[in-house]
Design an enzyme around this catalytic site. Structure first.
Site, mmCIF file in Angstrom:
data_model
loop_
_atom_site.group_PDB
_atom_site.id
_atom_site.type_symbol
_atom_site.label_atom_id
_atom_site.label_comp_id
_atom_site.label_asym_id
_atom_site.label_seq_id
_atom_site.Cartn_x
_atom_site.Cartn_y
_atom_site.Cartn_z
ATOM 1 C CB SER A 1 -0.853 -0.020 1.274
ATOM 2 O OG SER A 1 -1.402 1.234 1.548
ATOM 3 C CE1 TYR B 1 -4.566 -2.072 4.842
ATOM 4 C CE2 TYR B 1 -3.537 0.001 4.188
ATOM 5 C CZ TYR B 1 -4.118 -1.208 3.857
ATOM 6 O OH TYR B 1 -4.239 -1.564 2.520
HETATM 7 N N1 LIG Z 1 -8.406 -0.793 -2.334
HETATM 8 C C1 LIG Z 1 -7.330 -0.041 -2.190
HETATM 9 O O1 LIG Z 1 -7.351 1.177 -2.452
HETATM 10 C C2 LIG Z 1 -6.043 -0.662 -1.701
HETATM 11 C C3 LIG Z 1 -4.926 0.171 -1.645
HETATM 12 C C4 LIG Z 1 -3.718 -0.366 -1.211
HETATM 13 C C5 LIG Z 1 -3.638 -1.691 -0.863
HETATM 14 N N2 LIG Z 1 -4.731 -2.486 -0.899
HETATM 15 C C6 LIG Z 1 -4.577 -3.891 -0.529
HETATM 16 O O2 LIG Z 1 -5.116 -4.705 -1.538
HETATM 17 C C7 LIG Z 1 -5.468 -5.970 -0.989
HETATM 18 C C8 LIG Z 1 -6.858 -6.356 -1.471
HETATM 19 O O3 LIG Z 1 -7.784 -5.434 -0.926
HETATM 20 P P1 LIG Z 1 -9.055 -4.885 -1.734
HETATM 21 O O4 LIG Z 1 -8.922 -3.433 -1.791
HETATM 22 O O5 LIG Z 1 -9.274 -5.653 -2.947
HETATM 23 O O6 LIG Z 1 -10.179 -5.158 -0.627
HETATM 24 P P2 LIG Z 1 -11.386 -6.191 -0.515
HETATM 25 O O7 LIG Z 1 -12.282 -6.063 -1.687
HETATM 26 O O8 LIG Z 1 -11.931 -5.994 0.843
HETATM 27 O O9 LIG Z 1 -10.654 -7.611 -0.621
HETATM 28 C C9 LIG Z 1 -9.964 -8.163 0.449
HETATM 29 C C10 LIG Z 1 -9.779 -9.642 0.176
HETATM 30 O O10 LIG Z 1 -9.062 -10.199 1.290
HETATM 31 C C11 LIG Z 1 -9.801 -11.305 1.799
HETATM 32 N N3 LIG Z 1 -9.608 -11.439 3.235
HETATM 33 C C12 LIG Z 1 -9.782 -10.495 4.202
HETATM 34 N N4 LIG Z 1 -9.558 -11.036 5.400
HETATM 35 C C13 LIG Z 1 -9.229 -12.340 5.192
HETATM 36 C C14 LIG Z 1 -8.912 -13.425 6.044
HETATM 37 N N5 LIG Z 1 -8.881 -13.285 7.369
HETATM 38 N N6 LIG Z 1 -8.621 -14.629 5.487
HETATM 39 C C15 LIG Z 1 -8.667 -14.795 4.139
HETATM 40 N N7 LIG Z 1 -8.964 -13.796 3.275
HETATM 41 C C16 LIG Z 1 -9.260 -12.592 3.809
HETATM 42 C C17 LIG Z 1 -11.265 -10.986 1.465
HETATM 43 O O11 LIG Z 1 -12.016 -12.186 1.394
HETATM 44 P P3 LIG Z 1 -13.033 -12.744 2.509
HETATM 45 O O12 LIG Z 1 -13.678 -11.587 3.166
HETATM 46 O O13 LIG Z 1 -13.946 -13.613 1.701
HETATM 47 O O14 LIG Z 1 -12.178 -13.558 3.424
HETATM 48 C C18 LIG Z 1 -11.113 -10.380 0.073
HETATM 49 O O15 LIG Z 1 -11.033 -11.394 -0.893
HETATM 50 C C19 LIG Z 1 -5.339 -5.828 0.535
HETATM 51 O O16 LIG Z 1 -4.133 -6.419 0.957
HETATM 52 C C20 LIG Z 1 -5.284 -4.320 0.727
HETATM 53 O O17 LIG Z 1 -4.581 -3.981 1.892
HETATM 54 C C21 LIG Z 1 -5.947 -1.999 -1.318
#
Ligand SMILES: NC(=O)c1ccc[n+]([C@@H]2O[C@H](COP(=O)([O-])OP(=O)(O)OC[C@H]3O[C@@H](n4cnc5c(N)ncnc54)[C@H](OP(=O)(O)O)[C@@H]3O)[C@@H](O)[C@H]2O)c1
Length: 275
Positions: free
Chosen positions: A140, A153
């Protein structure tokens, strides 16, 4: 995208957002997929949507550290090895440090940092030194600088960066490739399902994310970076330039970030890059 044909790919955090975006692109481009997350219904829906593709689901909870070695072993055995592993599962917490319970901060570290570490340890044991294995970590912008209300975070993503940079240096030339992906603002539910400091669900999408890049475009950007073999790269809008800004003007960045950092980053990118 012939690059991905018959590549054995495990996506952890595949049920929504960026991970789901990766599933769609990779399933259409001939990869042999294993998709993991907690939400089994969503995993099954994805599997059904690509019944013509090689796709297996393996539900797991990265917070349950003691189960991760066995889950990794299972994933390894499905296609007789793995080429790419996306350690993408993540959870956010947004609150002041004084308002945040220690157990909530530890939960974020467990999911975002210790989960990927535990899985990696098992994969290091399984891999054959002569066959390339690529680990793709989703970090991130807050893995590069601290942001108010994102202390835990940001800590989890800083820890990820330090740990996997060190592992990359330790294993250089051994067939292990570590890629750190830094998404900017991506329009996913991460802040909606994310927590407040007391552990309750936020239920609110942050404005910066609501106006951010769509996950499908982000997924394509990630795959492009990997095809080029990049060690570390940013995918997002002009907020990505804050990394360079922080490196060259750290004092100014610290001042900007003190209050309403996302608003300020947005204003800054508008004034500099006219987006
Ligand atoms: N969106 C942004 O702007 C952004 C920016 C920087 C970094 N990121 C990073 O990108 C990654 C994906 O996030 P996203 O934005 O796509 O968010 P998201 O739509 O909330 O996806 C998160 C994913 O992680 C899984 N997850 C969460 N807790 C888990 C657990 N305890 N065990 C197994 N799986 C788990 C969720 O699946 P389940 O709930 O089904 O378990 C989901 O598939 C994360 O690492 C986040 O920190 C996102």
């Amino acid at each position: 995208m012939d690059f991905w044909v018959q590549k054995r790919v495990w996506i952890i955090g595949a049920s929504s957002g960026i991970g789901e975006g990766l599933v769609h692109v990779l399933a259409r481009n001939g990869a042999e997929l294993i998709i993991s997350a907690r939400n089994e219904t969503k995993l099954q829906e994805l599997k059904d949507a690509y019944s013509e593709s090689e796709i297996e689901s393996l539900s797991l909870d990265v917070e349950l550290r003691s189960t991760l070695a066995e889950k990794s072993e299972k994933a390894w055995n499905i296609y007789g090895g793995l080429d790419y592993v996306f350690l993408n599962a993540g959870m956010s917490v947004r609150d002041l440090v004084v308002e945040s319970k220690l157990e909530v901060e530890r939960k974020i570290m467990d999911i975002n940092f210790w989960g990927p570490v535990a899985i990696t340890k098992k994969l290091l044991e399984k891999r054959d030194a002569n066959i390339p294995l690529h680990l793709v970590l989703t970090s991130s912008l807050s893995g590069k600088y601290g942001v108010p209300k994102l202390a835990a975070y940001a800590a989890s993503k800083h820890a990820m960066q330090g740990y996997f940079d060190s592992l990359r240096a330790e294993t250089y030339g051994s067939g292990l490739f570590i890629h750190i992906v830094i998404p900017g603002f991506i329009r996913t539910n991460i802040t909606v399902v994310g927590l407040r400091g007391d552990g309750s669900q936020s239920g609110k999408m942050q404005n910066a994310l609501a106006e951010g890049m769509d996950p499908a475009t982000c997924a394509k950007g990630i795959l492009k970076g990997l095809e080029k073999g990049k060690d570390e790269f940013v995918v997002g809008g002009s907020e990505r330039f804050t990394i360079g800004f922080n490196r060259f003007f750290p004092g100014l960045m610290k001042k900007l970030i003190r209050s309403n950092p996302l608003q300020r980053i947005k204003k800054l990118r508008k004034s500099i890059f006219r987006k």
